[in-house]
Write a protein that holds these residues in place. Structure first.
Motif, PDB file in Angstrom:
ATOM      1  N   LYS A  20       0.821  -1.221   0.000  1.00  0.00           N
ATOM      2  CA  LYS A  20       0.000   0.000   0.000  1.00  0.00           C
ATOM      3  C   LYS A  20       0.851   1.266   0.000  1.00  0.00           C
ATOM      4  O   LYS A  20       0.318   2.383   0.026  1.00  0.00           O
ATOM      5  CB  LYS A  20      -0.904   0.025   1.237  1.00  0.00           C
ATOM      6  CG  LYS A  20      -2.001  -1.029   1.228  1.00  0.00           C
ATOM      7  CD  LYS A  20      -2.747  -0.983   2.556  1.00  0.00           C
ATOM      8  CE  LYS A  20      -3.803  -2.065   2.623  1.00  0.00           C
ATOM      9  NZ  LYS A  20      -4.422  -2.133   3.966  1.00  0.00           N
ATOM     10  N   GLU A  21       2.173   1.079   0.036  1.00  0.00           N
ATOM     11  CA  GLU A  21       3.130   2.183   0.093  1.00  0.00           C
ATOM     12  C   GLU A  21       2.956   3.041   1.338  1.00  0.00           C
ATOM     13  O   GLU A  21       3.200   4.244   1.326  1.00  0.00           O
ATOM     14  CB  GLU A  21       3.057   3.047  -1.180  1.00  0.00           C
ATOM     15  CG  GLU A  21       3.409   2.254  -2.441  1.00  0.00           C
ATOM     16  CD  GLU A  21       3.464   3.118  -3.683  1.00  0.00           C
ATOM     17  OE1 GLU A  21       3.124   4.312  -3.593  1.00  0.00           O
ATOM     18  OE2 GLU A  21       3.853   2.592  -4.735  1.00  0.00           O
ATOM     19  N   SER A  22       2.498   2.388   2.419  1.00  0.00           N
ATOM     20  CA  SER A  22       2.393   3.106   3.697  1.00  0.00           C
ATOM     21  C   SER A  22       3.585   2.790   4.597  1.00  0.00           C
ATOM     22  O   SER A  22       3.656   3.250   5.734  1.00  0.00           O
ATOM     23  CB  SER A  22       1.076   2.758   4.412  1.00  0.00           C
ATOM     24  OG  SER A  22       0.897   1.359   4.496  1.00  0.00           O
ATOM     25  N   PHE A  23       4.528   1.969   4.092  1.00  0.00           N
ATOM     26  CA  PHE A  23       5.775   1.714   4.812  1.00  0.00           C
ATOM     27  C   PHE A  23       6.922   1.765   3.808  1.00  0.00           C
ATOM     28  O   PHE A  23       6.856   1.137   2.742  1.00  0.00           O
ATOM     29  CB  PHE A  23       5.751   0.350   5.515  1.00  0.00           C
ATOM     30  CG  PHE A  23       7.029   0.045   6.255  1.00  0.00           C
ATOM     31  CD1 PHE A  23       7.296   0.668   7.464  1.00  0.00           C
ATOM     32  CD2 PHE A  23       7.961  -0.849   5.745  1.00  0.00           C
ATOM     33  CE1 PHE A  23       8.481   0.402   8.151  1.00  0.00           C
ATOM     34  CE2 PHE A  23       9.139  -1.126   6.427  1.00  0.00           C
ATOM     35  CZ  PHE A  23       9.391  -0.489   7.635  1.00  0.00           C
ATOM     36  N   ASP A  24       7.965   2.494   4.164  1.00  0.00           N
ATOM     37  CA  ASP A  24       9.108   2.709   3.272  1.00  0.00           C
ATOM     38  C   ASP A  24      10.317   1.922   3.775  1.00  0.00           C
ATOM     39  O   ASP A  24      10.772   2.123   4.900  1.00  0.00           O
ATOM     40  CB  ASP A  24       9.436   4.209   3.230  1.00  0.00           C
ATOM     41  CG  ASP A  24      10.512   4.539   2.193  1.00  0.00           C
ATOM     42  OD1 ASP A  24      11.067   3.606   1.594  1.00  0.00           O
ATOM     43  OD2 ASP A  24      10.775   5.736   1.988  1.00  0.00           O
ATOM     44  N   CYS A  25      10.813   0.999   2.946  1.00  0.00           N
ATOM     45  CA  CYS A  25      11.959   0.156   3.335  1.00  0.00           C
ATOM     46  C   CYS A  25      13.311   0.769   2.997  1.00  0.00           C
ATOM     47  O   CYS A  25      14.352   0.205   3.359  1.00  0.00           O
ATOM     48  CB  CYS A  25      11.868  -1.204   2.626  1.00  0.00           C
ATOM     49  SG  CYS A  25      10.507  -2.237   3.179  1.00  0.00           S
ATOM     50  N   ARG A  26      13.321   1.885   2.303  1.00  0.00           N
ATOM     51  CA  ARG A  26      14.587   2.382   1.740  1.00  0.00           C
ATOM     52  C   ARG A  26      15.583   2.868   2.787  1.00  0.00           C
ATOM     53  O   ARG A  26      16.776   2.927   2.523  1.00  0.00           O
ATOM     54  CB  ARG A  26      14.313   3.507   0.735  1.00  0.00           C
ATOM     55  CG  ARG A  26      13.743   2.986  -0.584  1.00  0.00           C
ATOM     56  CD  ARG A  26      13.360   4.106  -1.503  1.00  0.00           C
ATOM     57  NE  ARG A  26      12.296   4.926  -0.941  1.00  0.00           N
ATOM     58  CZ  ARG A  26      11.750   5.973  -1.564  1.00  0.00           C
ATOM     59  NH1 ARG A  26      12.210   6.346  -2.736  1.00  0.00           N
ATOM     60  NH2 ARG A  26      10.793   6.669  -0.996  1.00  0.00           N
ATOM     61  N   GLU A  27      15.086   3.212   3.994  1.00  0.00           N
ATOM     62  CA  GLU A  27      16.003   3.706   5.027  1.00  0.00           C
ATOM     63  C   GLU A  27      16.401   2.644   6.041  1.00  0.00           C
ATOM     64  O   GLU A  27      17.083   2.933   7.020  1.00  0.00           O
ATOM     65  CB  GLU A  27      15.383   4.918   5.724  1.00  0.00           C
ATOM     66  CG  GLU A  27      15.283   6.124   4.798  1.00  0.00           C
ATOM     67  CD  GLU A  27      14.859   7.391   5.516  1.00  0.00           C
ATOM     68  OE1 GLU A  27      15.237   7.562   6.692  1.00  0.00           O
ATOM     69  OE2 GLU A  27      14.147   8.207   4.900  1.00  0.00           O
ATOM     70  N   ILE A  28      15.957   1.388   5.793  1.00  0.00           N
ATOM     71  CA  ILE A  28      16.337   0.298   6.706  1.00  0.00           C
ATOM     72  C   ILE A  28      17.839   0.031   6.584  1.00  0.00           C
ATOM     73  O   ILE A  28      18.355  -0.214   5.504  1.00  0.00           O
ATOM     74  CB  ILE A  28      15.536  -0.984   6.395  1.00  0.00           C
ATOM     75  CG1 ILE A  28      14.066  -0.774   6.786  1.00  0.00           C
ATOM     76  CG2 ILE A  28      16.112  -2.186   7.163  1.00  0.00           C
ATOM     77  CD1 ILE A  28      13.147  -1.870   6.313  1.00  0.00           C
ATOM     78  N   GLU A  29      18.512   0.097   7.737  1.00  0.00           N
ATOM     79  CA  GLU A  29      19.954  -0.151   7.760  1.00  0.00           C
ATOM     80  C   GLU A  29      20.294  -1.513   8.333  1.00  0.00           C
ATOM     81  O   GLU A  29      21.359  -2.058   8.063  1.00  0.00           O
ATOM     82  CB  GLU A  29      20.635   0.961   8.570  1.00  0.00           C
ATOM     83  CG  GLU A  29      20.499   2.325   7.901  1.00  0.00           C
ATOM     84  CD  GLU A  29      21.005   3.452   8.773  1.00  0.00           C
ATOM     85  OE1 GLU A  29      22.232   3.610   8.856  1.00  0.00           O
ATOM     86  OE2 GLU A  29      20.182   4.174   9.379  1.00  0.00           O
TER      87      GLU A  29
END
Length: 405
Positions: free
Chosen positions: A139-148
């Motif tokens: 749903k694009e309500s969670f963004d994985c791009r900043e997961i380190e």
């Protein structure tokens, strides 16, 4: 001492507040390489401090490299069950209590409005079950791009529950991460090896060998039951005379409901956990049991992992499990963090096959116990012996047939 692991004073104060004086074997193994940013593939028996082993190094990383500006989640921890997710979250909150780090939890069974409130925070650490989290990703309500950092807890259970494809998709969405850690009760089997190969980059392989102090001290024994009525009489006697708090395992929801009604009819107060149960009711049952308000928790195998309740005196297998490894996970609910516990199995004649498998798997015989006034009338069936050939009897050798031309 935790200070010798180069952990921040705020984290050391938190673990002291939680009652930890020195690191367990899995913590001593995992924390140094994890703090160096290496990928980790680790196994440790339940109840040996595994959760703090991955929380402490990621919290240290977050403190060493604080946010420069608001953003999405930086550490994602995936767990197979809702109960385990809540417990990991609660421990994360305790470990970060003297810091400004923000923790959140998302699981199935909770309304989406609560999720939105959680995700709207400036999250540092998110604990989640894979199914619900993947809905938010779609749903694009969670963004994985900043997961380190990505951590998988109880990876073997995730495989058992069929989450491998979703977990791989989540990992692909978080492909910019710097570190991954995979924890499992066992590292055996092709499934875990494939999982690790897909998700980890040159991992450090760590298998904890807990000290006697840490190791679960679980007395295990077996009562033989003639039939279902005798079985129930044994359970009642055990609950009345031996138990301060117990998890009683049954194999199906129908059996759970039947046993619940019988025990309540006989004056016992019980709570229960089973599949497809509303999350608020599951949480309430666990809260009552944890607080000691109710001493008996009935459960199907949905509760065999991830329930971390202190001072459970007994695990009772009212119904024997389908497999030997499930038995090990069930009895791991007692004897946690080096405390003593007791696991009692009540077996009818048709259960003796799985009893034999359990004894081979654990490499120990389940001691037979008898309650004087409830002695079984039937003797335990012995496994059939292999027939031996009489001495001197020669093995018949088939002569090769001659080819007819």
């Amino acid at each position: 001492m935790f200070e010798q692991l180069d952990l921040d004073d705020k984290l050391c104060s938190a673990v002291a507040q939680m009652g930890y004086t020195s690191p367990t074997s899995i913590q001593s193994l995992v924390i140094p390489p994890a703090m160096e940013g290496k990928d980790i593939l680790a196994s440790a028996p339940t109840g040996t401090g595994k959760t703090a082993a991955f929380l402490l190094p990621v919290c240290q990383f977050l403190l060493d490299f604080p946010r420069q500006q608001p953003g999405a989640c930086r550490v994602l921890i995936l767990t197979p069950t809702r109960e385990l997710a809540v417990q990991v979250y609660e421990q994360a909150v305790q470990i970060t209590q003297y810091t400004n780090l923000v923790c959140g939890v998302i699981t199935g069974g909770i309304n989406y409005g609560t999720d939105r409130d959680t995700l709207a925070q400036n999250l540092d650490i998110l604990v989640a079950t894979p199914g619900r989290l993947f809905e938010h990703i779609e749903k694009e309500s969670f963004d994985c791009r900043e997961i380190e950092s990505l951590i998988l807890d109880e990876a073997d259970r995730m495989l058992d529950m069929g989450f491998s494809a979703i977990v791989n998709q989540i990992a692909a969405e978080a492909r910019w991460r710097k570190q991954s850690m995979l924890f499992s009760a066992t590292l055996e089997g092709a499934g875990i090896a494939r999982f690790a190969k897909d998700l980890l980059n040159e991992p450090v392989l760590l298998e904890a060998n807990p000290s006697r102090k840490e190791h679960a001290k679980i007395l295990q024994w077996l009562h033989l039951a003639d039939d279902i009525h005798h079985k129930y009489a044994l359970l009642k006697h055990i609950l009345e005379h031996q138990v301060t708090s117990a998890v009683v395992f049954v194999k199906t929801r129908d059996r759970l409901n039947q046993l619940k009604q019988m025990l309540e009819r006989d004056g016992f107060t019980v709570c229960w956990l089973q599949g497809e149960m509303p999350q608020d009711k599951r949480n309430a049952a666990l809260a009552n049991f944890k607080a000691g308000e109710i001493k008996i928790l009935l459960a199907t195998d949905v509760a065999a992992r991830g329930i971390d309740v202190e001072n459970i005196s007994h695990v009772i297998n009212y119904d024997m499990p389908r497999t030997a490894d499930i038995y090990v996970h069930r009895i791991g609910r007692t004897g946690r963090a080096g405390k003593k516990g007791t696991a009692i199995s009540i077996a009818e004649a048709h259960d003796m096959g799985i009893v034999a498998k359990i004894e081979r798997y654990t490499n120990q015989r389940l001691k037979r116990r008898v309650i004087d006034e409830l002695r079984p009338k039937n003797k335990e069936a012995k496994p059939p012996m292999k027939k031996k050939k009489p001495k001197g009897e020669k093995k018949k050798v088939k002569k090769p047939k001659k080819n007819k031309r």
